[in-house]
Design an enzyme around this catalytic site. Structure first.
Site, short mmCIF file in Angstrom:
data_model
loop_
_atom_site.label_atom_id
_atom_site.label_comp_id
_atom_site.label_asym_id
_atom_site.label_seq_id
_atom_site.Cartn_x
_atom_site.Cartn_y
_atom_site.Cartn_z
N LYS A 128 0.84 -1.20 0.00
CA LYS A 128 0.00 0.00 0.00
C LYS A 128 0.88 1.25 0.00
CE LYS A 128 -0.14 -0.34 4.97
NZ LYS A 128 -0.79 -0.91 6.12
N TYR A 353 13.41 32.02 5.46
CA TYR A 353 12.10 32.60 5.79
C TYR A 353 11.93 32.80 7.28
CZ TYR A 353 10.14 31.55 1.15
OH TYR A 353 9.85 31.52 -0.18
C1 PLP Z 1 -0.13 -1.77 6.85
C2 PLP Z 1 -0.77 -2.98 7.38
C3 PLP Z 1 0.00 -4.10 7.73
C4 PLP Z 1 1.50 -4.11 7.73
O1 PLP Z 1 1.98 -3.59 8.94
P1 PLP Z 1 3.57 -3.50 9.19
O2 PLP Z 1 3.68 -3.07 10.59
O3 PLP Z 1 4.08 -2.49 8.23
O4 PLP Z 1 4.09 -4.85 8.94
C5 PLP Z 1 -0.66 -5.25 8.09
N1 PLP Z 1 -2.02 -5.29 8.12
C6 PLP Z 1 -2.78 -4.23 7.81
C7 PLP Z 1 -4.26 -4.36 7.87
C8 PLP Z 1 -2.19 -3.04 7.43
O5 PLP Z 1 -2.95 -1.99 7.14
#
Ligand code: PLP
Length: 458
Positions: A128, A353
């Site tokens: 993702k 700035y």
């Molecule tokens: C992002 C996510 C993970 C992965 O988590 P990590 O700590 O990056 O391994 C697992 N399950 C869900 C539902 C997530 O949204």
């Protein structure tokens, strides 16, 4: 294409390079730079624009006259030709901020977690948010090659992009929006169903004749974010049994504090509630599905909860806040930028700035090509953040601007176009996260899309 002599192929030069020449013309490669005495000796075999050099050093001295522009360049050389000098030269042509992604390190980290799995446990890789900022297709392709079982994206768009670039692994979509249902069917994307609204909407959308569309049920066991809860079971089961359109491929839940010992009791409670929920679901549905609850930290901290699959996210990129010692993991990403100008600052002058930057004794500053629009947050300003300039630590001075910021480089030998490290294996993302009170996930995913990603793979 920049290609060196290939050694130890067991074939004659004519045979080998004739085949390569045929591949180049078949792939419509427009230009070949051949490096090495062997490839040079058969130059008449190549039917495209060519230029040959005896050695990498000869190529490098001729480089300014070669005029590379608007070209995609494949650089491929035998070890002893030291082509990393060439890739360095080519990337330096763009004096820009770049993020280097080491695909071998991702493969290494994947292998590490694979060795931590009980036999038969499947692995779902979380790609993702542009694979945690590291690039979508490039990472997904590597994961597909290394035979992970599932990929997960946040939105259907991300899944569609992966399908269009040739990813055939099953893909779960965590936030399936009704407006994307049609595309999800077309591209064989599997929704996470977390509420009755989304469950009913998806059933209503599917054509009458649809049978067993693969779906994933999210169970809320304590995160209090998304998911069905224990009291929902009777109605959920009724809906699932009444429709023949869906097949539950997996049921899963997400842990709220798997990395922290402090939350161990709570985590074990989540695991227990999940197990109970899945047990009822399994018995009533009358068929098996994959159960999964472990994210990265839970894989090693709660091996008994690996069930049939785990979901690996940040661990792929070399971070695991649940592990006191991460020497098993390799650093994947390096962020580099360059110096655009060096200035002497008189005592009492202000920098940037809001005039917040001051060097009471005067000194030297370097303006570098990264700002908050690249993902280098404003909170790094005024000495909070630090970069490595020619290997030496240099703190920010003044406010971070949109496209650039200034570093106090007093006492450091620094010139225009010098390389500046924002993070690498020495100055880590964990260090940066600590500087501004956030977590590595946010540092990584903040690096904006305009920062070029360069992939390394051997
Ligand atoms: C992002 C996510 C993970 C992965 O988590 P990590 O700590 O990056 O391994 C697992 N399950 C869900 C539902 C997530 O949204």
């Amino acid at each position: 294409m920049i290609l060196s002599d290939l050694h130890e192929t067991g074939r004659t030069d004519t045979e080998l390079y004739a085949e390569i020449a045929a591949m180049l013309s078949q792939k419509e490669i427009s230009r070949l730079v051949g490096i090495g005495p062997h490839i040079k000796s058969v130059e008449e075999l190549f039917d495209l624009e060519t230029v040959f050099f005896d050695s990498t050093a000869d190529f490098i001295s001729a480089f300014p006259q070669l005029h590379f522009s608007q070209e995609t360049i494949l650089v491929k050389g035998a070890r002893k030709f030291g082509f990393e000098q060439i890739s360095k030269l080519l990337t330096q042509k763009v004096h820009d901020t770049i993020m280097e992604i080491d695909l071998n390190a991702i493969a290494h980290n994947l292998r590490y977690y694979q060795t931590q799995l009980s036999p038969g446990v499947k692995l779902m890789a979380m790609v993702k948010a542009f694979s945690y900022g590291s690039g979508s297709f490039e990472i997904a392709n590597l994961l597909q090659y290394h035979q992970v079982d599932y990929l997960t994206v946040a939105y259907a768009d991300e899944g569609i992009a992966l399908r269009k670039s040739g990813i055939t692994l099953p893909i779960m979509v965590m936030s399936p929006e009704p407006s994307a249902f049609e595309a999800m069917l077309k591209y064989k994307l599997e929704p996470e169903l977390y509420s009755f609204e989304i469950l009913n909407a998806f059933i209503a959308f599917l054509p009458q004749e649809q049978k067993d569309y693969p779906v994933h049920l999210k169970v809320d066991t304590g995160m209090r974010r998304l998911g069905f809860e224990e009291p929902d079971l009777p109605v959920l089961l009724k809906v699932l049994k009444d429709t023949g359109k869906l097949k539950v491929i997996s049921a899963f839940s997400h842990l709220a504090g798997s990395e922290d010992e402090l939350h161990e009791e709570f985590t074990l409670g989540q695991i227990g509630r999940f197990k109970a929920f899945a047990f009822v679901l399994r018995n009533e549905l009358g068929y098996d599905f994959i159960r999964h609850i472990c994210n990265t930290s839970a894989i090693t901290r709660y091996p008994d909860a690996q069930f049939e699959m785990v979901r690996l996210g940040i661990g792929l990129y070399g971070f695991d806040s649940g592990k006191p010692d991460t020497s098993d993991l390799q650093v994947v990403a390096k962020l580099k930028t360059t110096v655009t100008q060096v200035k002497r600052i008189a005592p009492g002058e202000t920098v940037g700035y809001g005039r917040r930057g001051i060097l009471p004794q005067g000194g030297q500053i370097a303006t570098v090509k990264i700002g908050y629009a690249d993902g280098y947050r404003r909170s790094f300003g005024n000495g909070i953040g630090m970069m490595l300039v020619n290997g030496k630590p240099a703190r920010t001075i003044g406010a971070i601007a949109m496209d650039m910021c200034m570093l106090d480089v007093t006492g450091i030998d620094v010139h225009t176009d010098d390389e500046v490290i924002v993070f690498n294996e020495e100055l880590t993302i964990v260090d940066l996260a600590a500087q501004i009170g956030t977590i590595p996930y946010e540092i990584l995913t903040n690096i904006s899309q305009r920062v070029k990603r360069i992939y390394f793979y051997e």
